[in-house]
Write a protein that holds these residues in place. Structure first.
Motif, mmCIF file in Angstrom:
data_model
loop_
_atom_site.group_PDB
_atom_site.id
_atom_site.type_symbol
_atom_site.label_atom_id
_atom_site.label_comp_id
_atom_site.label_asym_id
_atom_site.label_seq_id
_atom_site.Cartn_x
_atom_site.Cartn_y
_atom_site.Cartn_z
ATOM 1 N N ASP A 1 7.182 -12.211 -8.004
ATOM 2 C CA ASP A 1 6.418 -12.378 -8.745
ATOM 3 C C ASP A 1 5.195 -13.046 -9.058
ATOM 4 O OD1 ASP A 1 7.011 -13.600 -6.174
ATOM 5 O OD2 ASP A 1 7.799 -15.132 -6.184
ATOM 6 N N HIS A 2 4.687 -12.478 -7.325
ATOM 7 C CA HIS A 2 3.246 -12.149 -7.649
ATOM 8 C C HIS A 2 2.929 -10.757 -7.234
ATOM 9 C CE1 HIS A 2 3.355 -12.114 -3.677
ATOM 10 N NE2 HIS A 2 2.085 -12.554 -2.998
ATOM 11 N N TYR A 3 1.584 -10.735 -7.394
ATOM 12 C CA TYR A 3 0.954 -9.265 -7.527
ATOM 13 C C TYR A 3 0.093 -8.974 -6.556
ATOM 14 C CZ TYR A 3 4.488 -8.522 -11.766
ATOM 15 O OH TYR A 3 5.216 -8.460 -12.068
ATOM 16 N N PRO A 4 0.369 -9.419 -5.106
ATOM 17 C CA PRO A 4 -1.054 -9.092 -4.487
ATOM 18 C C PRO A 4 -2.412 -8.213 -5.066
ATOM 19 C CG PRO A 4 0.546 -8.896 -3.361
ATOM 20 C CD PRO A 4 1.414 -9.152 -4.659
ATOM 21 N N PRO A 5 -3.157 -7.772 -4.503
ATOM 22 C CA PRO A 5 -4.720 -6.693 -4.988
ATOM 23 C C PRO A 5 -4.237 -5.562 -4.192
ATOM 24 C CG PRO A 5 -5.537 -8.991 -3.625
ATOM 25 C CD PRO A 5 -4.034 -9.601 -4.689
ATOM 26 N N VAL A 6 -4.892 -4.320 -4.887
ATOM 27 C CA VAL A 6 -4.048 -3.701 -4.412
ATOM 28 C C VAL A 6 -4.946 -2.479 -4.631
ATOM 29 C CG1 VAL A 6 -2.474 -1.337 -3.596
ATOM 30 C CG2 VAL A 6 -1.595 -3.249 -4.229
ATOM 31 N N ALA A 7 -5.312 -1.910 -3.719
ATOM 32 C CA ALA A 7 -6.953 -0.855 -3.486
ATOM 33 C C ALA A 7 -6.436 0.642 -3.699
ATOM 34 C CB ALA A 7 -8.054 -0.848 -3.097
ATOM 35 N N TYR B 1 0.659 -1.534 -12.411
ATOM 36 C CA TYR B 1 0.665 -2.901 -11.820
ATOM 37 C C TYR B 1 -0.409 -3.333 -11.982
ATOM 38 C CZ TYR B 1 0.728 -5.246 -7.030
ATOM 39 O OH TYR B 1 0.926 -6.141 -6.533
ATOM 40 N N PRO B 2 0.110 -4.816 -12.509
ATOM 41 C CA PRO B 2 -1.422 -5.465 -13.405
ATOM 42 C C PRO B 2 -2.621 -5.751 -12.063
ATOM 43 C CG PRO B 2 0.607 -7.125 -12.516
ATOM 44 C CD PRO B 2 0.983 -5.437 -11.906
ATOM 45 N N ASN B 3 -2.555 -5.600 -10.617
ATOM 46 C CA ASN B 3 -3.130 -6.076 -10.079
ATOM 47 C C ASN B 3 -3.873 -5.272 -9.363
ATOM 48 O OD1 ASN B 3 -5.834 -7.095 -8.803
ATOM 49 N ND2 ASN B 3 -4.516 -9.000 -8.416
ATOM 50 N N TYR B 4 -4.248 -4.146 -9.603
ATOM 51 C CA TYR B 4 -4.891 -3.096 -9.006
ATOM 52 C C TYR B 4 -6.021 -2.101 -8.933
ATOM 53 C CZ TYR B 4 -4.365 1.143 -11.568
ATOM 54 O OH TYR B 4 -4.442 1.852 -12.578
ATOM 55 N N CYS B 5 -6.794 -1.484 -7.919
ATOM 56 C CA CYS B 5 -8.247 -0.528 -8.579
ATOM 57 C C CYS B 5 -8.177 0.370 -7.487
ATOM 58 C CB CYS B 5 -9.853 -1.762 -8.306
ATOM 59 S SG CYS B 5 -10.268 -3.484 -9.011
ATOM 60 N N VAL B 6 -9.026 1.188 -8.741
ATOM 61 C CA VAL B 6 -8.805 2.758 -8.304
ATOM 62 C C VAL B 6 -10.800 2.922 -7.568
ATOM 63 C CG1 VAL B 6 -9.036 4.655 -8.835
ATOM 64 C CG2 VAL B 6 -7.625 3.088 -9.868
ATOM 65 N N TYR B 7 -10.451 3.648 -6.597
ATOM 66 C CA TYR B 7 -11.825 4.055 -5.706
ATOM 67 C C TYR B 7 -11.566 5.835 -5.210
ATOM 68 C CZ TYR B 7 -12.989 -0.895 -5.034
ATOM 69 O OH TYR B 7 -12.779 -2.437 -5.491
ATOM 70 N N ILE B 8 -12.959 6.243 -5.426
ATOM 71 C CA ILE B 8 -12.773 7.534 -5.172
ATOM 72 C C ILE B 8 -13.661 7.873 -4.228
ATOM 73 C CG2 ILE B 8 -13.188 10.194 -5.631
ATOM 74 C CD1 ILE B 8 -11.754 9.602 -8.610
ATOM 75 N N LEU B 9 -13.361 8.088 -2.859
ATOM 76 C CA LEU B 9 -14.124 7.884 -2.178
ATOM 77 C C LEU B 9 -14.356 9.182 -1.664
ATOM 78 C CD1 LEU B 9 -11.521 5.809 0.376
ATOM 79 C CD2 LEU B 9 -13.615 5.105 -1.107
ATOM 80 N N LYS C 1 -14.651 -0.953 5.062
ATOM 81 C CA LYS C 1 -16.314 -2.450 5.683
ATOM 82 C C LYS C 1 -16.526 -3.890 4.338
ATOM 83 C CE LYS C 1 -20.960 -2.370 7.693
ATOM 84 N NZ LYS C 1 -21.731 -1.307 8.289
ATOM 85 N N HIS C 2 -16.584 -2.707 3.023
ATOM 86 C CA HIS C 2 -17.654 -2.690 2.220
ATOM 87 C C HIS C 2 -16.077 -3.865 1.026
ATOM 88 C CE1 HIS C 2 -20.269 -0.011 3.391
ATOM 89 N NE2 HIS C 2 -21.298 -0.864 3.355
ATOM 90 N N TYR C 3 -15.454 -3.066 1.215
ATOM 91 C CA TYR C 3 -14.030 -3.777 0.262
ATOM 92 C C TYR C 3 -13.064 -4.384 0.812
ATOM 93 C CZ TYR C 3 -17.622 -1.288 -2.877
ATOM 94 O OH TYR C 3 -18.370 -0.545 -3.297
ATOM 95 N N GLY C 4 -12.710 -3.858 1.701
ATOM 96 C CA GLY C 4 -11.126 -3.976 1.881
ATOM 97 C C GLY C 4 -11.104 -6.043 2.211
ATOM 98 N N HIS C 5 -11.711 -6.414 2.508
ATOM 99 C CA HIS C 5 -11.807 -7.967 2.051
ATOM 100 C C HIS C 5 -11.252 -8.184 0.978
ATOM 101 C CE1 HIS C 5 -15.779 -7.404 0.881
ATOM 102 N NE2 HIS C 5 -15.962 -8.764 -0.504
ATOM 103 N N LEU C 6 -11.251 -7.961 0.010
ATOM 104 C CA LEU C 6 -10.964 -7.847 -1.420
ATOM 105 C C LEU C 6 -9.388 -7.939 -1.738
ATOM 106 C CD1 LEU C 6 -13.876 -6.363 -3.801
ATOM 107 C CD2 LEU C 6 -13.422 -8.990 -2.775
ATOM 108 N N TYR C 7 -8.956 -6.962 -0.634
ATOM 109 C CA TYR C 7 -7.343 -6.434 -1.119
ATOM 110 C C TYR C 7 -6.384 -6.731 0.200
ATOM 111 C CZ TYR C 7 -9.747 -4.085 -5.115
ATOM 112 O OH TYR C 7 -11.114 -3.344 -5.675
ATOM 113 N N GLU C 8 -5.049 -6.804 -0.215
ATOM 114 C CA GLU C 8 -4.097 -7.204 0.832
ATOM 115 C C GLU C 8 -3.338 -5.442 1.265
ATOM 116 O OE1 GLU C 8 -0.922 -10.220 -0.294
ATOM 117 O OE2 GLU C 8 -1.911 -11.435 -1.215
ATOM 118 N N ILE D 1 2.566 1.900 -7.354
ATOM 119 C CA ILE D 1 2.626 0.753 -6.597
ATOM 120 C C ILE D 1 3.291 -0.226 -7.008
ATOM 121 C CG2 ILE D 1 0.471 -1.044 -6.131
ATOM 122 C CD1 ILE D 1 -1.814 0.671 -7.180
ATOM 123 N N GLN D 2 3.370 -0.246 -8.185
ATOM 124 C CA GLN D 2 4.959 -1.511 -7.766
ATOM 125 C C GLN D 2 5.632 -1.045 -6.466
ATOM 126 O OE1 GLN D 2 5.532 -4.615 -9.541
ATOM 127 N NE2 GLN D 2 4.975 -3.118 -11.950
#
Lengths: 198, 515
Positions: free
Chosen positions: B85-91, B112-120, B158-165, B181-182
């Protein structure tokens, strides 16, 4: 449980190995003492048999020893020419089976102590049986035992009846082998990698 | 209010105590049987064998326990929500280190409606960096490669972790479905799963372009069949480091990834267990690739072996007892080949069967049966044990949907690989024991260092030649009976391992194809 969770990873590895090898160690210790006891027992029986053997060799003599006369042990008259201590007696008998043509049973103070079997082929000593005081067989020496192909296996092969142990002696009288298991290797347990799935 | 699925197996029992009891029973029975019947405590040979057997019996008891539980236990079913019923932010993080695989990038698009992709990106090769830059996803780089993958992930945390659950970790060869992810967030959001920090997906092999890779990956189904019924039910699950969803709160509580040792996945599993979190294999499928050849395989297995030994350099007091046991078993599997090899060499030289042919042996047994019947009893028992293990695995393979051909092909390859890779694994373990950190080289790296060319196999070949020579000369000069029977089979597989490996690389030969 708290003890295990406080244990370090290295400590855990050592603990597991120690715990799992502990039964083996216990079994090993028991087995070792049991084997030592059997070894002592065998040494005692071997000494007893050697003493009887030595006693016969020292006590029984004959005037034709080292003489050119042909020795015929299976003629009961031969026994008349054997010198024995006063409390000894040799009883002649014909065996029902085996490769001996005749047997001499040594009685010391009336008790059966040993018996010699003489070969049906060349009249040489083929076996010597040692008895316990209750009349049961203590050990048997077989002389010049051959295998199926006629090869000499042992100059003297001794079997301790009560201990289920065989010994093989060389011509010099040295013990050269005790156990047939010496020749056997051990089968290895199943390979674990056969069933690896990673 | 999200709808809650009841677990399929509501109130499933924890099978760890039962598994421990079965393991100990099998182990002790074996110990007593062989210790009582086979071992002649007057003979040094016999005693050495007994302690060698004891070490092997640990693995056999574990193996049979695992198979029995896989046969009789029901799979673990982790509860999940039927919808969100809600979509917590996922990286969605893809870690790359000179091994980028553009073919995988389209799969990073999720429904999944609330996600971001990062290539490390930890790549050193400028061409690889340029290629990664063309991915169209945000690329995160750092100024050094300190602490390898753990350092790379911590840098992002360290730089982005706080933005995601939550965050998903993928390797460069990982492949996931659009609803990955869903699916996995449904597990993570279930209130009953709050103490689970890592939701590990089943990783099946994909893109097997070589015979070697196809056969190596053919046992994935049996692996998950067993995992679901044994590891998941007994709590013996470690993080596999990729194709997984991680709960940010738990990772932050654990202080991120441990940078003092290279196995970032295992160290995270232990650190999480210290603060009460667990790892669960959940019914979500993902994919990655298996090594295409022996060189990649050696790189992977030596890294795993060395990393496992490296974990033992830290105390991990307070970590889960089960994970400690599991790690001890892992270290065991990387070193047990030495016991087999040692016993084989000892058997070849320590026993004298000169002049005894197999026919003579039978006659010999017949004439000494009153002494040797127990030896034949143990021979029979060990043969039955072989058969039992084989049949159990074969049956499990059939249940998991593995063909007979795949089963036996894999068995042949696994035996050759573990026989041939023994020295490499030993060296990796020894280096780690003596405090040398593993140099983390990804399995599918495109940078083939000079030392990793086929010449890299030289030490393994020399070792194989030396050990084979030692065994075969012992068999010829001292114990020819070894050519017959079960040990002979073992030796055959060991000695034939390079040929077996060549057989599984037959598609790599030909014009322009070099291993």
């Amino acid at each position: 449980m708290k003890f295990f969770s406080r244990l370090s990873l290295q400590g855990m590895l050592i603990f597991i190995l120690a715990a799992l090898l502990l039964p083996a160690l216990a079994l090993g210790t028991l087995g070792y003492f049991d084997a030592s006891a059997q070894e002592d027992n065998l040494a005692q029986v071997r000494l007893q048999v050697n003493q009887i053997n030595q006693l016969i060799n020292q006590s029984v003599s004959s005037p034709f020893y080292l003489s050119p006369r042909v020795f015929e042990p299976c003629d009961p008259a031969t026994l008349d020419q054997i010198n024995l201590p006063a409390n000894w007696q040799i009883k002649y008998q014909t065996p029902h089976s085996g490769r001996a043509a005749c047997e001499w049973v040594y009685l010391v103070d009336g008790a059966r102590t040993a018996a010699d079997g003489w070969s049906d082929y060349d009249r040489k000593l083929t076996n010597r049986i040692y008895y316990q005081s209750d009349g049961s067989v203590l050990a048997t020496d077989e002389f010049f035992t051959l295998d199926e192909s006629g090869q000499l296996v042992c100059v003297k092969q001794r079997r301790y009846e009560t201990l289920n142990v065989d010994e093989c002696y060389s011509e010099a009288g040295e013990l050269i082998s005790i156990d047939p298991r010496d020749n056997l290797f051990s089968p290895l347990p199943p390979m674990l990698y056969w069933f690896s799935y990673r | 209010m999200p709808s809650v699925n009841k677990p399929v197996e509501a109130g499933q029992r924890d099978l760890f105590p039962a598994a421990l009891a079965v393991f100990l029973t099998i182990y002790l029975l074996q110990t007593c049987f062989v210790g009582y019947f086979l071992i002649d405590w007057r003979h040094l040979n016999s005693i050495i064998f007994f302690f060698g057997f004891e070490l092997i019996f640990i693995g056999i008891a574990f193996d049979i326990t695992e198979s029995l539980f896989a046969l009789f236990a029901r799979p673990h079913r982790t509860p999940s929500l039927s919808s969100l019923d809600h979509y917590p932010p996922v990286a969605l993080l893809m870690t790359v280190c000179d091994d980028c695989n553009p073919a995988r990038w389209p799969a990073l698009i999720q429904n999944y409606p609330n996600y971001c992709v990062y290539i490390l990106d930890d790549s050193q090769d400028p061409h690889e960096r340029k290629l990664v830059d063309r991915s169209g996803y945000p690329v995160v780089r750092r100024s050094n490669r300190l602490a390898f993958k753990a350092g790379n992930l911590n840098h992002w945390l360290k730089h982005y972790g706080h933005l995601y659950e939550y965050f998903v970790v993928l390797d460069s060869d990982s492949l996931i479905a659009p609803d990955f992810i869903q699916q996995v967030v449904r597990f993570a959001e279930h209130p009953a799963n709050r103490s689970i920090a890592i939701f590990q997906s089943y990783i099946h092999p994909v893109d097997a372009r070589t015979i070697f890779s196809r056969v190596l990956g053919s046992m994935a189904k049996i692996r998950f069949y067993i995992f679901d019924r044994f590891a998941n039910r007994t709590g013996l699950v470690l993080s596999w480091g990729h194709n997984q969803l991680l709960r940010m709160k738990a990772i932050r509580e654990a202080g991120g990834y441990c940078e003092s040792i290279t196995p970032e996945d295992t160290s995270l599993s232990l650190a999480l267990s210290e603060i009460g979190y667990s790892i669960r294999l959940v019914d979500v499928t993902s994919y990655d690739t298996d090594p295409p050849d022996i060189l990649s395989f050696l790189r992977r297995i030596t890294r795993w072996a060395g990393q496992t030994a490296e974990v033992f350099s830290q105390p991990w007091r307070g970590a889960s007892l089960r994970l400690k046991l599991l790690l001890s078993h892992h270290l065991y599997t990387y070193t047990i080949h030495n016991v087999y090899l040692g016993l084989l060499i000892y058997t070849a030289w320590g026993f004298d069967s000169r002049g005894i042919s197999p026919l003579k042996l039978i006659e010999f047994l017949g004439s000494h049966m009153q002494v040797l019947w127990i030896w034949t009893l143990v021979l029979a028992e060990l043969s039955i044990l072989w058969l039992l293990q084989l049949l159990l695995r074969f049956h499990l393979g059939r249940l998991a949907g593995i063909s007979t051909r795949d089963f036996f092909e894999h068995m042949l390859l696994a035996t050759a690989l573990h026989s041939f890779a023994g020295l490499s694994m030993d060296l990796a373990v020894l280096r780690a024991i003596f405090g040398k950190r593993m140099d983390f080289v990804p399995t599918n790296t495109k940078i083939t260092l000079l030392k990793e060319r086929p010449a890299h196999l030289t030490k393994d070949i020399v070792f194989w030649l030396a050990a084979s020579g030692l065994i075969l000369s012992g068999m010829s000069l001292r114990n020819p009976l070894l050519f017959f029977g079960l040990n002979g089979l073992w030796i055959f597989f060991w000695v034939a391992s390079p040929l077996t490996l060549l057989l599984f690389h037959r598609d790599r030969f030909g014009p322009g194809r070099v291993i």
